[in-house]
Structures are given as C-alpha cells and as structure tokens.
Design a protein around this motif. Structure first.
Motif, PDB file in Angstrom:
ATOM      1  N   ALA A  71       0.973  -1.064  -0.137  1.00  0.00           N
ATOM      2  CA  ALA A  71       0.032   0.136   0.059  1.00  0.00           C
ATOM      3  C   ALA A  71       0.809   1.295   0.034  1.00  0.00           C
ATOM      4  O   ALA A  71       0.504   2.348  -0.621  1.00  0.00           O
ATOM      5  N   MET A  72       1.925   1.325   0.743  1.00  0.00           N
ATOM      6  CA  MET A  72       2.769   2.434   0.819  1.00  0.00           C
ATOM      7  C   MET A  72       3.495   2.500  -0.530  1.00  0.00           C
ATOM      8  O   MET A  72       3.712   3.713  -1.076  1.00  0.00           O
ATOM      9  N   MET A  73       3.845   1.653  -1.306  1.00  0.00           N
ATOM     10  CA  MET A  73       4.500   1.674  -2.570  1.00  0.00           C
ATOM     11  C   MET A  73       3.543   2.226  -3.625  1.00  0.00           C
ATOM     12  O   MET A  73       3.967   2.743  -4.540  1.00  0.00           O
ATOM     13  N   ASP A  74       2.338   1.865  -3.737  1.00  0.00           N
ATOM     14  CA  ASP A  74       1.232   2.057  -4.521  1.00  0.00           C
ATOM     15  C   ASP A  74       0.721   3.516  -4.059  1.00  0.00           C
ATOM     16  O   ASP A  74       0.044   4.047  -5.027  1.00  0.00           O
ATOM     17  N   GLY A  75       0.977   4.056  -2.994  1.00  0.00           N
ATOM     18  CA  GLY A  75       0.446   5.353  -2.643  1.00  0.00           C
ATOM     19  C   GLY A  75      -0.924   5.290  -2.002  1.00  0.00           C
ATOM     20  O   GLY A  75      -1.494   6.312  -2.029  1.00  0.00           O
ATOM     21  N   ASP A  76      -1.359   4.183  -1.749  1.00  0.00           N
ATOM     22  CA  ASP A  76      -2.625   3.701  -1.213  1.00  0.00           C
ATOM     23  C   ASP A  76      -2.898   4.354   0.215  1.00  0.00           C
ATOM     24  O   ASP A  76      -3.889   4.038   0.852  1.00  0.00           O
ATOM     25  N   MET A  77      -1.752   4.365   0.941  1.00  0.00           N
ATOM     26  CA  MET A  77      -1.677   4.426   2.372  1.00  0.00           C
ATOM     27  C   MET A  77      -1.275   6.033   2.987  1.00  0.00           C
ATOM     28  O   MET A  77      -0.453   6.484   2.316  1.00  0.00           O
ATOM     29  N   ASN A  78      -2.149   6.243   3.714  1.00  0.00           N
ATOM     30  CA  ASN A  78      -1.972   7.814   4.416  1.00  0.00           C
ATOM     31  C   ASN A  78      -0.548   7.595   5.278  1.00  0.00           C
ATOM     32  O   ASN A  78      -0.433   6.914   6.117  1.00  0.00           O
TER      33      ASN A  78
END
Length: 120
Positions: free
Chosen positions: A99-106
């Motif tokens: 999620a962090m790599m995909d930019g989906d995580m705050n």
C-alpha cells in the motif's frame, strides 16, 4: 555480530522513516526512528540503549505493532530487529508495504528515506 548480515536476509527491506515506540510490557522503554522495514524485521535508531537478544514490542506509528528481538547493533544507537510473528502478521506487513509503494496508504508521518530497495 560478525560477518555480513545481508547474506542471511530473507526478504526485501524498504527504507523509510517513521516514529517508533519501543515497549517493555505496557511501559514505553525507548523512543526512536524507523530506518527500514521488511516482513521479517526492521532497523531502528533508538534514543535509549536496547538490550541485545531482548524481546520488545515495537509500535511503528501509523503502521502497526509487532513483537521482536534485538539481533544486531550498528552505528552506535541503531538496531536490527527480527520480528517474532506468524505468517498472518507477515502478510499484514506485506499489505502495508504494498500500500505504501502504491501510494494507497496515508503516510503523513512517514517519508521515504531512500528510493532504493535492498535485501534484508
């Protein structure tokens, strides 16, 4: 620790920065900064010394909390941690990293430390 620890790493580590609370039971033992994270462990910088071989809980703010053992000390106040987790918790870490790599995580309290990925 002698030898090259990179030779024994099983998973990729992702370089990033976040605040870390090191818990001993229910008490905060130390405060520090995450250097990198993988499904099997992490590296942190701690403002207080940590005991080699000792088990702590590591609360990475905005990410999660995992139990782990201090397995290595480097650069004075930096420590290598091995998480003591089951496969379900490792899959949770995998999802967080993806999620962090995909930019989906705050990740407002997190910043990439370096753009490269190294084996952990």
């Amino acid at each position: 620790m002698t030898g090259n620890s990179a030779d024994t790493r099983k998973s990729f580590r992702f370089a990033l920065t976040a605040s870390v609370d090191v818990m001993d039971g229910v008490e905060r033992h130390a405060f520090g900064t995450l250097v990198n994270l993988s499904r099997d462990g992490a590296a942190i910088r701690s403002l207080s010394p940590l005991d080699m071989g000792r088990k702590y809980k590591f609360h990475i703010r905005g990410v999660g909390t995992w139990s782990g053992v201090v397995v290595r000390r480097f650069d004075g106040r930096s420590y290598g941690l091995r998480f003591e987790t089951g496969e379900a918790e490792k899959r949770q870490i995998d999802r967080i990293l993806m999620a962090m790599m995909d930019g989906d995580m705050n990740v407002s309290n997190m910043t990439p430390a370096r753009p490269r990925i190294r084996a952990f």
